[in-house]
Motif scaffolding. Structure first.
Motif, PDB file in Angstrom:
ATOM      1  N   THR A  18       0.073 -10.525   3.504  1.00 16.59           N
ATOM      2  CA  THR A  18       1.764 -10.955   3.710  1.00 16.59           C
ATOM      3  C   THR A  18       2.246 -10.199   4.500  1.00 16.59           C
ATOM      4  OG1 THR A  18       1.871 -10.648   1.251  1.00 16.59           O
ATOM      5  CG2 THR A  18       1.144 -12.883   2.067  1.00 16.59           C
ATOM      6  N   THR A  19       2.061  -8.818   4.477  1.00 14.16           N
ATOM      7  CA  THR A  19       2.615  -7.620   4.970  1.00 14.16           C
ATOM      8  C   THR A  19       2.052  -6.661   5.988  1.00 14.16           C
ATOM      9  OG1 THR A  19       2.583  -6.183   3.257  1.00 14.16           O
ATOM     10  CG2 THR A  19       4.136  -7.857   2.860  1.00 14.16           C
ATOM     11  N   SER A  20       2.920  -6.054   6.722  1.00 10.58           N
ATOM     12  CA  SER A  20       2.302  -5.197   7.609  1.00 10.58           C
ATOM     13  C   SER A  20       1.369  -4.087   6.841  1.00 10.58           C
ATOM     14  CB  SER A  20       3.168  -4.583   8.639  1.00 10.58           C
ATOM     15  OG  SER A  20       4.056  -3.758   7.827  1.00 10.58           O
ATOM     16  N   LYS A  21       1.849  -3.765   5.584  1.00 13.83           N
ATOM     17  CA  LYS A  21       0.951  -2.715   4.989  1.00 13.83           C
ATOM     18  C   LYS A  21      -0.183  -3.410   4.236  1.00 13.83           C
ATOM     19  CE  LYS A  21       4.783   0.477   3.875  1.00 13.83           C
ATOM     20  NZ  LYS A  21       5.522   1.156   3.065  1.00 13.83           N
ATOM     21  N   SER A  22      -0.247  -4.544   4.019  1.00 10.67           N
ATOM     22  CA  SER A  22      -1.300  -5.437   3.421  1.00 10.67           C
ATOM     23  C   SER A  22      -1.564  -6.497   4.438  1.00 10.67           C
ATOM     24  CB  SER A  22      -1.013  -5.730   2.216  1.00 10.67           C
ATOM     25  OG  SER A  22      -0.057  -6.667   1.966  1.00 10.67           O
ATOM     26  N   ALA A  23      -2.184  -6.279   5.472  1.00  9.65           N
ATOM     27  CA  ALA A  23      -2.465  -7.377   6.501  1.00  9.65           C
ATOM     28  C   ALA A  23      -3.665  -8.115   5.946  1.00  9.65           C
ATOM     29  CB  ALA A  23      -2.779  -6.647   7.946  1.00  9.65           C
ATOM     30  N   THR A  36      -6.362  -4.133  -0.518  1.00 11.14           N
ATOM     31  CA  THR A  36      -5.505  -4.514   0.611  1.00 11.14           C
ATOM     32  C   THR A  36      -5.613  -3.474   1.459  1.00 11.14           C
ATOM     33  OG1 THR A  36      -3.596  -3.415  -0.410  1.00 11.14           O
ATOM     34  CG2 THR A  36      -3.569  -5.877  -0.733  1.00 11.14           C
ATOM     35  N   LYS A  38      -4.372  -2.653   5.730  1.00 10.67           N
ATOM     36  CA  LYS A  38      -3.508  -2.681   6.783  1.00 10.67           C
ATOM     37  C   LYS A  38      -4.224  -3.338   8.072  1.00 10.67           C
ATOM     38  CE  LYS A  38      -4.060   1.645   9.125  1.00 10.67           C
ATOM     39  NZ  LYS A  38      -3.588   2.842  10.101  1.00 10.67           N
ATOM     40  N   LYS A  40      -5.638  -6.171  10.429  1.00 13.24           N
ATOM     41  CA  LYS A  40      -5.988  -7.726  10.050  1.00 13.24           C
ATOM     42  C   LYS A  40      -7.430  -7.999   9.995  1.00 13.24           C
ATOM     43  CE  LYS A  40      -2.027  -8.716  13.136  1.00 13.24           C
ATOM     44  NZ  LYS A  40      -1.488  -9.031  14.125  1.00 13.24           N
TER      45      LYS A  40
END
Length: 182
Positions: A18-23, A36, A38, A40
């Protein structure tokens, strides 16, 4: 290039984060927490295909050679380790989840989606119909059969045996292909 998540025999699913640090979020067997990353999900799939001596595009092209699965194509991330993955959506869909076929035990229909029950007892709910998931599992099973047949016999199951024999013999004697007799 920084190390990317390595798909192993423990990888059950790769989900979008949901975030760029946890794509990406990775679900592994017997792991209580999601990992998690980064990168995708597709980037993880692509880099792991490359680690296993092919690109995603190359693996997909091979699958298309033997099947007609042009959409949501399952791919063997590692033939040597028997790792086949399938996408739940089209690759451009940000909600696409990658499921590792060899770990799926069963699919249970829910009112607004399905529970995927993995062999280790882990459950993953997705807003996808049981029918769609079972269709993807059937594709993976067929792909796995094709791979096993090629490994055991050097012949995909859909190839005519006389044509296969001619191809194999011509390879062995390094001459022009032998036409099968009718």
């Amino acid at each position: 290039m920084a190390p990317i998540y390595e798909i192993t025999g423990k990888t059950l699913a790769i989900l979008p984060g949901t975030t760029s640090k946890s794509a990406s979020k990775v679900l592994e067997s017997n792991n209580e927490h999601m990992l998690t990353f980064k990168e995708k999900p597709f980037e993880i799939i692509e880099q792991n295909c490359i680690k296993n001596l092919s690109s995603y595009a190359g693996r997909r092209a091979s699958v298309l050679h033997y099947t007609s699965y042009t959409q949501k194509t399952p791919v063997p991330v590692s033939v040597a380790r028997g790792i086949i993955v399938f996408p739940t959506q089209g690759l451009s869909n940000k909600k696409c989840v990658w499921i590792f076929y060899q770990h799926v035990s069963k699919i249970i229909k829910k009112s607004d989606g399905s529970d995927i029950i993995f062999k280790d007892g882990t459950t993953l709910f997705l807003k996808i119909s049981k029918k769609q998931l079972n269709n993807q599992l059937s594709r993976c099973k067929r792909l796995n059969g094709i791979i096993e047949n090629i490994e055991e016999n050097g012949v995909p199951p859909s190839e005519d045996p006389s044509e296969a024999l001619g191809r194999i013999l011509s390879t062995l004697i390094q001459k022009e292909p032998v036409e099968p007799q009718k």
